[in-house]
Design a protein around this motif. Structure first.
Motif, PDB file in Angstrom:
ATOM      1  N   ASP A  23      47.481  73.299  82.881  1.00 47.64           N
ATOM      2  CA  ASP A  23      48.077  74.533  82.362  1.00 47.64           C
ATOM      3  C   ASP A  23      47.731  75.680  83.315  1.00 47.64           C
ATOM      4  OD1 ASP A  23      48.881  76.782  81.042  1.00 47.64           O
ATOM      5  OD2 ASP A  23      47.824  76.357  79.173  1.00 47.64           O
ATOM      6  N   PRO A  24      48.718  76.338  83.913  1.00 53.97           N
ATOM      7  CA  PRO A  24      48.444  77.420  84.874  1.00 53.97           C
ATOM      8  C   PRO A  24      47.546  78.517  84.300  1.00 53.97           C
ATOM      9  CG  PRO A  24      50.758  76.805  84.948  1.00 53.97           C
ATOM     10  CD  PRO A  24      50.166  76.087  83.785  1.00 53.97           C
TER      11      PRO A  24
ATOM     12  N   ILE B 219      43.896  79.739  85.701  1.00 54.51           N
ATOM     13  CA  ILE B 219      43.578  81.132  86.068  1.00 54.51           C
ATOM     14  C   ILE B 219      42.304  81.590  85.359  1.00 54.51           C
ATOM     15  CG2 ILE B 219      44.357  83.525  85.859  1.00 54.51           C
ATOM     16  CD1 ILE B 219      47.227  82.484  86.227  1.00 54.51           C
ATOM     17  N   GLU B 220      42.188  81.269  84.075  1.00 52.67           N
ATOM     18  CA  GLU B 220      40.980  81.633  83.323  1.00 52.67           C
ATOM     19  C   GLU B 220      39.747  80.978  83.928  1.00 52.67           C
ATOM     20  OE1 GLU B 220      41.670  80.511  79.309  1.00 52.67           O
ATOM     21  OE2 GLU B 220      43.315  81.943  78.993  1.00 52.67           O
ATOM     22  N   GLN B 221      39.890  79.713  84.324  1.00 47.58           N
ATOM     23  CA  GLN B 221      38.757  79.005  84.920  1.00 47.58           C
ATOM     24  C   GLN B 221      38.371  79.632  86.255  1.00 47.58           C
ATOM     25  OE1 GLN B 221      37.171  76.352  83.374  1.00 47.58           O
ATOM     26  NE2 GLN B 221      35.619  76.608  84.985  1.00 47.58           N
ATOM     27  N   ALA B 222      39.373  80.033  87.036  1.00 46.25           N
ATOM     28  CA  ALA B 222      39.102  80.672  88.329  1.00 46.25           C
ATOM     29  C   ALA B 222      38.382  82.006  88.128  1.00 46.25           C
ATOM     30  CB  ALA B 222      40.406  80.873  89.088  1.00 46.25           C
ATOM     31  N   ARG B 223      38.782  82.767  87.134  1.00 40.43           N
ATOM     32  CA  ARG B 223      38.111  84.041  86.849  1.00 40.43           C
ATOM     33  C   ARG B 223      36.644  83.816  86.511  1.00 40.43           C
ATOM     34  NH1 ARG B 223      42.974  86.264  82.980  1.00 40.43           N
ATOM     35  NH2 ARG B 223      44.279  87.203  84.631  1.00 40.43           N
ATOM     36  N   ALA B 224      36.387  82.769  85.711  1.00 40.02           N
ATOM     37  CA  ALA B 224      35.008  82.486  85.310  1.00 40.02           C
ATOM     38  C   ALA B 224      34.187  81.951  86.478  1.00 40.02           C
ATOM     39  CB  ALA B 224      34.999  81.479  84.161  1.00 40.02           C
TER      40      ALA B 224
ATOM     41  N   ILE C 283      42.445  79.678  92.390  1.00 40.24           N
ATOM     42  CA  ILE C 283      43.105  79.040  91.236  1.00 40.24           C
ATOM     43  C   ILE C 283      43.276  77.544  91.487  1.00 40.24           C
ATOM     44  CG2 ILE C 283      45.250  78.938  89.908  1.00 40.24           C
ATOM     45  CD1 ILE C 283      45.567  81.953  90.436  1.00 40.24           C
ATOM     46  N   LYS C 284      43.601  77.200  92.729  1.00 36.23           N
ATOM     47  CA  LYS C 284      43.781  75.792  93.077  1.00 36.23           C
ATOM     48  C   LYS C 284      42.478  75.022  92.904  1.00 36.23           C
ATOM     49  CE  LYS C 284      45.272  72.780  96.862  1.00 36.23           C
ATOM     50  NZ  LYS C 284      45.768  72.731  98.269  1.00 36.23           N
ATOM     51  N   GLN C 285      41.379  75.606  93.378  1.00 44.29           N
ATOM     52  CA  GLN C 285      40.070  74.953  93.251  1.00 44.29           C
ATOM     53  C   GLN C 285      39.679  74.809  91.780  1.00 44.29           C
ATOM     54  OE1 GLN C 285      37.000  76.675  95.747  1.00 44.29           O
ATOM     55  NE2 GLN C 285      38.464  77.084  97.402  1.00 44.29           N
TER      56      GLN C 285
END
Length: 409
Positions: A150-151, A155-160, A172-174
Protein backbone atom coordinates in the motif's frame (compact mmCIF):
# COMPACT_ATOMS: atom_id res chain seq x y z
CA UNK A 1 -37.20 15.86 5.74
CA UNK A 2 -36.67 12.38 4.32
CA UNK A 3 -33.26 10.95 5.28
CA UNK A 4 -31.81 7.60 4.21
CA UNK A 5 -28.72 6.36 6.03
CA UNK A 6 -26.77 3.44 4.60
CA UNK A 7 -23.35 1.85 5.01
CA UNK A 8 -21.75 0.32 1.90
CA UNK A 9 -25.08 0.20 0.09
CA UNK A 10 -25.70 3.35 -1.93
CA UNK A 11 -22.89 2.94 -4.41
CA UNK A 12 -24.25 1.17 -7.47
CA UNK A 13 -27.69 0.05 -8.53
CA UNK A 14 -29.51 2.63 -6.40
CA UNK A 15 -31.83 4.98 -8.26
CA UNK A 16 -33.44 7.61 -5.98
CA UNK A 17 -34.31 10.32 -8.48
CA UNK A 18 -35.57 13.02 -6.05
CA UNK A 19 -32.29 12.84 -4.08
CA UNK A 20 -30.85 16.36 -3.78
CA UNK A 21 -28.24 16.03 -1.04
CA UNK A 22 -25.44 13.49 -0.59
CA UNK A 23 -23.55 13.35 2.74
CA UNK A 24 -20.12 11.74 3.01
CA UNK A 25 -19.49 10.72 6.61
CA UNK A 26 -16.49 8.43 6.21
CA UNK A 27 -13.30 8.34 4.15
CA UNK A 28 -13.34 6.69 0.71
CA UNK A 29 -9.95 5.94 -0.82
CA UNK A 30 -11.16 4.31 -4.04
CA UNK A 31 -11.70 6.84 -6.81
CA UNK A 32 -14.24 4.70 -8.67
CA UNK A 33 -16.18 3.95 -5.47
CA UNK A 34 -16.26 7.66 -4.58
CA UNK A 35 -17.54 8.62 -8.03
CA UNK A 36 -20.22 5.93 -7.89
CA UNK A 37 -21.46 7.16 -4.51
CA UNK A 38 -21.41 10.78 -5.62
CA UNK A 39 -23.24 9.78 -8.78
CA UNK A 40 -26.36 8.88 -6.81
CA UNK A 41 -27.19 12.58 -6.83
CA UNK A 42 -27.12 13.07 -10.60
CA UNK A 43 -30.36 11.18 -11.27
CA UNK A 44 -32.73 13.22 -13.44
CA UNK A 45 -36.40 13.66 -12.54
CA UNK A 46 -39.16 15.65 -14.20
CA UNK A 47 -40.72 18.56 -12.32
CA UNK A 48 -44.06 16.85 -11.69
CA UNK A 49 -42.53 13.76 -10.10
CA UNK A 50 -40.19 15.88 -7.99
CA UNK A 51 -43.05 18.03 -6.71
CA UNK A 52 -45.06 14.93 -5.82
CA UNK A 53 -42.47 14.09 -3.14
CA UNK A 54 -41.17 17.62 -2.45
CA UNK A 55 -44.19 19.96 -2.81
CA UNK A 56 -42.21 23.19 -2.37
CA UNK A 57 -39.64 22.26 -5.05
CA UNK A 58 -39.76 23.79 -8.52
CA UNK A 59 -37.22 21.70 -10.41
CA UNK A 60 -34.13 19.61 -9.75
CA UNK A 61 -31.35 21.70 -11.25
CA UNK A 62 -28.45 20.47 -9.10
CA UNK A 63 -27.59 18.43 -6.04
CA UNK A 64 -25.46 19.24 -2.99
CA UNK A 65 -22.52 17.26 -1.63
CA UNK A 66 -21.91 17.68 2.10
CA UNK A 67 -18.40 16.47 2.92
CA UNK A 68 -18.20 15.89 6.67
CA UNK A 69 -14.80 14.16 6.71
CA UNK A 70 -12.83 15.80 3.89
CA UNK A 71 -13.18 12.93 1.44
CA UNK A 72 -13.37 15.29 -1.54
CA UNK A 73 -9.84 16.59 -0.85
CA UNK A 74 -8.36 13.15 -0.20
CA UNK A 75 -6.00 11.73 -2.83
CA UNK A 76 -7.64 8.61 -4.18
CA UNK A 77 -6.36 5.58 -6.01
CA UNK A 78 -7.82 3.51 -8.80
CA UNK A 79 -8.90 0.06 -7.67
CA UNK A 80 -6.95 -2.68 -9.39
CA UNK A 81 -7.23 -6.45 -9.22
CA UNK A 82 -4.82 -8.15 -6.84
CA UNK A 83 -3.97 -10.86 -9.33
CA UNK A 84 -1.16 -9.54 -11.52
CA UNK A 85 0.42 -12.83 -12.59
CA UNK A 86 -2.50 -15.14 -13.33
CA UNK A 87 -0.43 -17.51 -15.47
CA UNK A 88 2.20 -18.15 -12.77
CA UNK A 89 1.47 -21.00 -10.37
CA UNK A 90 1.19 -20.36 -6.64
CA UNK A 91 4.11 -22.72 -6.08
CA UNK A 92 6.40 -20.60 -8.26
CA UNK A 93 5.19 -17.37 -6.66
CA UNK A 94 5.95 -18.69 -3.17
CA UNK A 95 9.32 -19.97 -4.33
CA UNK A 96 10.15 -16.54 -5.75
CA UNK A 97 9.36 -14.89 -2.42
CA UNK A 98 11.45 -17.45 -0.55
CA UNK A 99 14.38 -16.55 -2.79
CA UNK A 100 14.05 -12.86 -1.93
CA UNK A 101 11.74 -11.51 -4.65
CA UNK A 102 9.97 -8.40 -3.35
CA UNK A 103 8.21 -7.23 -6.53
CA UNK A 104 4.81 -5.74 -5.75
CA UNK A 105 3.17 -7.74 -8.56
CA UNK A 106 4.37 -11.00 -7.00
CA UNK A 107 3.19 -9.96 -3.53
CA UNK A 108 -0.16 -8.80 -4.90
CA UNK A 109 -0.71 -12.05 -6.78
CA UNK A 110 0.08 -14.15 -3.71
CA UNK A 111 -2.35 -12.05 -1.67
CA UNK A 112 -5.06 -12.63 -4.26
CA UNK A 113 -4.49 -16.40 -4.23
CA UNK A 114 -4.46 -16.47 -0.43
CA UNK A 115 -7.72 -14.50 -0.26
CA UNK A 116 -9.47 -17.02 -2.52
CA UNK A 117 -7.97 -20.00 -0.70
CA UNK A 118 -8.99 -18.66 2.72
CA UNK A 119 -12.64 -18.71 1.66
CA UNK A 120 -12.40 -22.36 0.66
CA UNK A 121 -10.70 -23.65 3.81
CA UNK A 122 -12.56 -25.40 6.59
CA UNK A 123 -11.70 -24.87 10.25
CA UNK A 124 -9.27 -27.77 10.26
CA UNK A 125 -7.32 -26.31 7.34
CA UNK A 126 -7.19 -22.88 8.94
CA UNK A 127 -5.97 -24.42 12.20
CA UNK A 128 -3.13 -26.21 10.40
CA UNK A 129 -1.85 -22.89 9.05
CA UNK A 130 -2.18 -21.13 12.41
CA UNK A 131 -0.18 -23.93 14.02
CA UNK A 132 2.77 -23.11 11.74
CA UNK A 133 2.54 -19.33 12.15
CA UNK A 134 2.15 -18.93 15.92
CA UNK A 135 -1.56 -18.22 15.62
CA UNK A 136 -1.60 -16.03 12.51
CA UNK A 137 -4.20 -17.22 10.02
CA UNK A 138 -4.24 -17.02 6.25
CA UNK A 139 -6.51 -13.99 6.44
CA UNK A 140 -3.95 -12.10 8.53
CA UNK A 141 -1.13 -13.14 6.21
CA UNK A 142 -3.14 -11.78 3.30
CA UNK A 143 -3.80 -8.48 5.09
CA UNK A 144 -0.09 -8.09 5.86
CA UNK A 145 0.83 -8.68 2.22
CA UNK A 146 -1.71 -6.15 0.95
CA UNK A 147 -0.66 -3.58 3.53
CA UNK A 148 3.01 -3.99 2.60
CA UNK A 149 2.39 -2.80 -0.97
CA UNK A 150 0.00 0.00 0.00
CA UNK A 151 1.67 3.29 -1.09
CA UNK A 152 0.27 5.17 1.90
CA UNK A 153 1.60 2.60 4.35
CA UNK A 154 4.98 2.78 2.67
CA UNK A 155 5.02 6.58 3.02
CA UNK A 156 4.09 6.33 6.71
CA UNK A 157 6.84 3.77 7.24
CA UNK A 158 9.37 6.00 5.48
CA UNK A 159 8.40 8.95 7.69
CA UNK A 160 8.92 6.83 10.80
CA UNK A 161 12.17 5.23 9.63
CA UNK A 162 13.84 8.42 8.41
CA UNK A 163 12.18 10.89 10.78
CA UNK A 164 11.02 13.18 7.96
CA UNK A 165 7.63 14.58 7.05
CA UNK A 166 8.19 14.44 3.30
CA UNK A 167 10.26 11.34 2.45
CA UNK A 168 12.05 11.02 -0.87
CA UNK A 169 11.21 8.43 -3.50
CA UNK A 170 14.25 6.37 -2.52
CA UNK A 171 13.30 6.48 1.16
CA UNK A 172 9.76 5.33 0.33
CA UNK A 173 11.19 2.52 -1.79
CA UNK A 174 13.42 1.32 1.06
CA UNK A 175 10.51 1.48 3.49
CA UNK A 176 8.38 -0.51 1.05
CA UNK A 177 10.99 -3.25 0.79
CA UNK A 178 11.16 -3.40 4.57
CA UNK A 179 7.37 -3.79 4.87
CA UNK A 180 7.32 -6.50 2.21
CA UNK A 181 10.17 -8.40 3.86
CA UNK A 182 8.30 -8.33 7.16
CA UNK A 183 5.07 -9.48 5.50
CA UNK A 184 6.67 -12.39 3.64
CA UNK A 185 8.87 -13.54 6.52
CA UNK A 186 6.46 -16.35 7.53
CA UNK A 187 6.49 -17.60 3.93
CA UNK A 188 10.21 -18.23 4.12
CA UNK A 189 9.37 -21.23 6.30
CA UNK A 190 9.35 -24.29 3.96
CA UNK A 191 6.81 -26.21 6.05
CA UNK A 192 4.29 -23.36 5.82
CA UNK A 193 4.71 -23.05 2.06
CA UNK A 194 4.25 -26.78 1.62
CA UNK A 195 1.17 -26.81 3.84
CA UNK A 196 -0.40 -23.90 1.91
CA UNK A 197 0.30 -25.63 -1.40
CA UNK A 198 -1.14 -28.89 -0.08
CA UNK A 199 -4.34 -27.16 1.04
CA UNK A 200 -4.48 -25.29 -2.25
CA UNK A 201 -4.29 -28.53 -4.23
CA UNK A 202 -7.06 -30.07 -2.16
CA UNK A 203 -9.30 -27.01 -2.44
CA UNK A 204 -8.85 -26.50 -6.16
CA UNK A 205 -11.12 -28.30 -8.58
CA UNK A 206 -9.11 -30.65 -10.74
CA UNK A 207 -10.18 -30.83 -14.39
CA UNK A 208 -9.01 -34.06 -15.96
CA UNK A 209 -8.10 -33.41 -19.58
CA UNK A 210 -6.29 -36.72 -20.03
CA UNK A 211 -8.66 -39.51 -19.07
CA UNK A 212 -11.51 -39.73 -21.54
CA UNK A 213 -14.95 -40.71 -20.27
CA UNK A 214 -16.71 -43.51 -22.07
CA UNK A 215 -20.37 -43.04 -22.93
CA UNK A 216 -22.21 -46.18 -21.89
CA UNK A 217 -25.66 -45.10 -22.94
CA UNK A 218 -27.19 -41.96 -24.43
CA UNK A 219 -30.82 -41.05 -24.85
CA UNK A 220 -33.78 -39.02 -23.66
CA UNK A 221 -35.66 -39.57 -20.44
CA UNK A 222 -39.34 -40.45 -20.47
CA UNK A 223 -40.51 -36.93 -19.67
CA UNK A 224 -38.43 -35.41 -22.47
CA UNK A 225 -39.74 -37.98 -24.93
CA UNK A 226 -43.31 -37.22 -23.94
CA UNK A 227 -42.76 -33.49 -24.47
CA UNK A 228 -41.17 -34.16 -27.84
CA UNK A 229 -44.08 -36.37 -28.86
CA UNK A 230 -46.58 -33.71 -27.87
CA UNK A 231 -44.70 -31.05 -29.82
CA UNK A 232 -44.50 -33.18 -32.96
CA UNK A 233 -48.17 -34.13 -32.79
CA UNK A 234 -49.19 -30.49 -32.36
CA UNK A 235 -47.03 -29.42 -35.31
CA UNK A 236 -48.39 -32.12 -37.60
CA UNK A 237 -51.96 -31.30 -36.57
CA UNK A 238 -51.23 -27.64 -37.35
CA UNK A 239 -50.12 -28.62 -40.85
CA UNK A 240 -53.26 -30.66 -41.41
CA UNK A 241 -55.52 -27.90 -40.12
CA UNK A 242 -53.89 -25.25 -42.32
CA UNK A 243 -53.31 -27.15 -45.55
CA UNK A 244 -55.89 -24.95 -47.27
CA UNK A 245 -55.16 -21.74 -45.37
CA UNK A 246 -51.41 -21.08 -45.47
CA UNK A 247 -49.81 -20.69 -48.89
CA UNK A 248 -46.53 -22.43 -48.04
CA UNK A 249 -48.34 -25.47 -46.64
CA UNK A 250 -50.74 -25.52 -49.60
CA UNK A 251 -47.81 -25.74 -52.00
CA UNK A 252 -45.89 -28.32 -49.97
CA UNK A 253 -49.04 -30.39 -49.45
CA UNK A 254 -49.63 -30.74 -53.19
CA UNK A 255 -47.24 -33.03 -55.02
CA UNK A 256 -46.32 -32.47 -57.77
CA UNK A 257 -46.28 -28.84 -56.72
CA UNK A 258 -48.83 -26.66 -58.47
CA UNK A 259 -46.53 -23.66 -58.16
CA UNK A 260 -43.04 -22.79 -56.97
CA UNK A 261 -42.56 -22.03 -53.31
CA UNK A 262 -41.35 -18.49 -52.54
CA UNK A 263 -38.96 -17.40 -49.80
CA UNK A 264 -41.43 -14.89 -48.34
CA UNK A 265 -43.99 -17.67 -47.99
CA UNK A 266 -41.77 -20.00 -45.99
CA UNK A 267 -40.43 -17.11 -43.90
CA UNK A 268 -44.00 -16.10 -43.11
CA UNK A 269 -44.77 -19.67 -42.04
CA UNK A 270 -41.65 -19.88 -39.86
CA UNK A 271 -42.43 -16.55 -38.19
CA UNK A 272 -46.05 -17.56 -37.66
CA UNK A 273 -45.24 -20.73 -35.73
CA UNK A 274 -42.74 -18.87 -33.55
CA UNK A 275 -45.46 -16.54 -32.27
CA UNK A 276 -48.21 -17.29 -29.73
CA UNK A 277 -50.09 -19.50 -29.37
CA UNK A 278 -47.57 -21.91 -30.92
CA UNK A 279 -44.10 -20.68 -29.88
CA UNK A 280 -42.41 -23.35 -31.99
CA UNK A 281 -38.87 -22.65 -33.11
CA UNK A 282 -37.47 -24.58 -36.04
CA UNK A 283 -34.57 -25.90 -33.94
CA UNK A 284 -36.92 -27.15 -31.19
CA UNK A 285 -39.09 -28.98 -33.71
CA UNK A 286 -35.96 -30.48 -35.22
CA UNK A 287 -34.76 -31.69 -31.82
CA UNK A 288 -38.20 -33.13 -31.05
CA UNK A 289 -38.14 -35.26 -34.19
CA UNK A 290 -34.57 -36.29 -33.35
CA UNK A 291 -35.69 -37.47 -29.91
CA UNK A 292 -38.44 -39.63 -31.41
CA UNK A 293 -36.79 -40.85 -34.61
CA UNK A 294 -33.05 -40.50 -34.09
CA UNK A 295 -32.03 -42.67 -37.04
CA UNK A 296 -34.10 -40.60 -39.46
CA UNK A 297 -32.90 -37.13 -38.45
CA UNK A 298 -29.69 -35.46 -39.63
CA UNK A 299 -28.05 -32.18 -38.69
CA UNK A 300 -29.04 -32.10 -35.02
CA UNK A 301 -27.43 -29.11 -33.30
CA UNK A 302 -26.40 -27.38 -36.50
CA UNK A 303 -27.40 -23.85 -37.44
CA UNK A 304 -30.97 -23.64 -38.71
CA UNK A 305 -32.11 -21.59 -41.72
CA UNK A 306 -35.57 -20.31 -42.57
CA UNK A 307 -35.55 -22.76 -45.48
CA UNK A 308 -35.28 -25.69 -43.05
CA UNK A 309 -39.01 -25.30 -42.46
CA UNK A 310 -39.42 -26.84 -45.92
CA UNK A 311 -37.62 -29.98 -44.78
CA UNK A 312 -39.68 -30.11 -41.58
CA UNK A 313 -43.02 -29.89 -43.36
CA UNK A 314 -42.01 -32.45 -46.00
CA UNK A 315 -40.91 -34.88 -43.30
CA UNK A 316 -44.06 -34.28 -41.26
CA UNK A 317 -46.13 -35.03 -44.38
CA UNK A 318 -44.08 -38.22 -44.93
CA UNK A 319 -42.93 -36.94 -48.31
CA UNK A 320 -39.30 -37.54 -47.33
CA UNK A 321 -37.97 -40.62 -45.49
CA UNK A 322 -35.24 -38.62 -43.72
CA UNK A 323 -35.30 -35.21 -42.05
CA UNK A 324 -32.18 -33.46 -43.28
CA UNK A 325 -31.20 -29.78 -43.40
CA UNK A 326 -32.41 -28.06 -46.56
CA UNK A 327 -28.76 -27.29 -47.26
CA UNK A 328 -27.90 -30.99 -47.51
CA UNK A 329 -30.93 -31.60 -49.69
CA UNK A 330 -29.83 -28.92 -52.14
CA UNK A 331 -26.21 -30.10 -52.13
CA UNK A 332 -27.30 -33.63 -53.03
CA UNK A 333 -29.57 -32.48 -55.86
CA UNK A 334 -26.91 -30.09 -57.14
CA UNK A 335 -24.35 -32.92 -57.30
CA UNK A 336 -26.82 -35.05 -59.26
CA UNK A 337 -27.55 -32.16 -61.65
CA UNK A 338 -23.84 -31.54 -62.28
CA UNK A 339 -23.28 -35.25 -62.93
CA UNK A 340 -26.12 -35.31 -65.46
CA UNK A 341 -24.74 -32.27 -67.26
CA UNK A 342 -21.30 -33.82 -67.52
CA UNK A 343 -22.74 -37.16 -68.61
CA UNK A 344 -24.50 -35.39 -71.47
CA UNK A 345 -21.17 -33.93 -72.60
CA UNK A 346 -21.57 -30.45 -71.11
CA UNK A 347 -18.51 -29.60 -69.05
CA UNK A 348 -17.92 -26.52 -66.92
CA UNK A 349 -14.77 -24.47 -66.44
CA UNK A 350 -13.51 -23.71 -62.94
CA UNK A 351 -14.90 -20.19 -63.21
CA UNK A 352 -18.29 -21.42 -64.36
CA UNK A 353 -18.36 -23.97 -61.56
CA UNK A 354 -17.63 -21.21 -59.02
CA UNK A 355 -20.69 -19.30 -60.22
CA UNK A 356 -22.84 -22.42 -60.22
CA UNK A 357 -21.85 -23.17 -56.61
CA UNK A 358 -22.71 -19.62 -55.57
CA UNK A 359 -26.09 -20.00 -57.29
CA UNK A 360 -26.58 -23.23 -55.34
CA UNK A 361 -25.73 -21.47 -52.05
CA UNK A 362 -28.21 -18.70 -52.84
CA UNK A 363 -30.97 -21.25 -53.39
CA UNK A 364 -30.10 -22.86 -50.04
CA UNK A 365 -30.75 -19.58 -48.25
CA UNK A 366 -33.53 -18.15 -50.43
CA UNK A 367 -35.23 -21.10 -52.19
CA UNK A 368 -34.68 -19.62 -55.65
CA UNK A 369 -32.55 -17.24 -57.65
CA UNK A 370 -33.60 -14.55 -60.10
CA UNK A 371 -31.94 -12.04 -62.38
CA UNK A 372 -32.01 -9.26 -59.76
CA UNK A 373 -30.14 -11.40 -57.21
CA UNK A 374 -26.93 -11.02 -59.20
CA UNK A 375 -26.79 -7.40 -58.08
CA UNK A 376 -26.05 -8.50 -54.51
CA UNK A 377 -23.19 -10.19 -52.63
CA UNK A 378 -21.32 -12.34 -53.58
CA UNK A 379 -22.25 -11.89 -57.24
CA UNK A 380 -21.91 -8.11 -57.44
CA UNK A 381 -18.28 -8.10 -56.29
CA UNK A 382 -17.40 -10.59 -59.02
CA UNK A 383 -18.99 -8.89 -61.99
CA UNK A 384 -22.69 -9.38 -61.36
CA UNK A 385 -25.18 -10.15 -64.09
CA UNK A 386 -22.78 -9.05 -66.81
CA UNK A 387 -20.11 -11.53 -65.81
CA UNK A 388 -22.41 -14.51 -65.37
CA UNK A 389 -24.05 -13.77 -68.75
CA UNK A 390 -20.61 -13.57 -70.34
CA UNK A 391 -19.79 -17.02 -68.99
CA UNK A 392 -23.04 -18.81 -69.86
CA UNK A 393 -24.59 -16.71 -72.61
CA UNK A 394 -28.26 -17.17 -73.51
CA UNK A 395 -28.25 -20.57 -71.83
CA UNK A 396 -28.14 -18.75 -68.49
CA UNK A 397 -31.87 -18.06 -68.28
CA UNK A 398 -32.97 -21.59 -69.01
CA UNK A 399 -30.31 -22.95 -66.67
CA UNK A 400 -31.49 -20.73 -63.79
CA UNK A 401 -35.06 -21.87 -64.31
CA UNK A 402 -33.93 -25.48 -64.31
CA UNK A 403 -31.82 -25.06 -61.16
CA UNK A 404 -34.70 -23.39 -59.35
CA UNK A 405 -36.90 -26.37 -60.19
CA UNK A 406 -34.33 -29.07 -59.48
CA UNK A 407 -32.63 -27.80 -56.33
CA UNK A 408 -35.67 -26.76 -54.31
CA UNK A 409 -37.92 -29.60 -55.49
Amino acid sequence: PRIAVTVDMIATGTDIKPLECVFFMRMIRSRSFFEQMKGRGVRVINDTDLQSVTPDAIAKTHFVVVDVVGVCELDKTDSRPLEKKPTVSLEKLLQAVALGNTESEVISSIAGRFARLEKKLDQAGKAEIEKLTDGKGLKELTSDLIASIDPERQIEQARADFCVSDPTVEQIKQAGIKLIQQAVKPLCEPRLREKILDLHRKADQIIDTVSADEVIEAGFDAEALEKARGLVQSFEQFITDNKDEITAIQILYSRPYRQRLKYDEIKSLAEMIEKPPYLWRIDRLWDAYAALETSKVKGVGSRRLWTDIVSLVRFALHQEPVLEPFEEHVHERFAVWIAKQEASGKGFSDEQRWWLERIRDHVIASLEIGRDDFEFTPFKENGGIGKVYQLFGEELWGMLEELNEVLAA
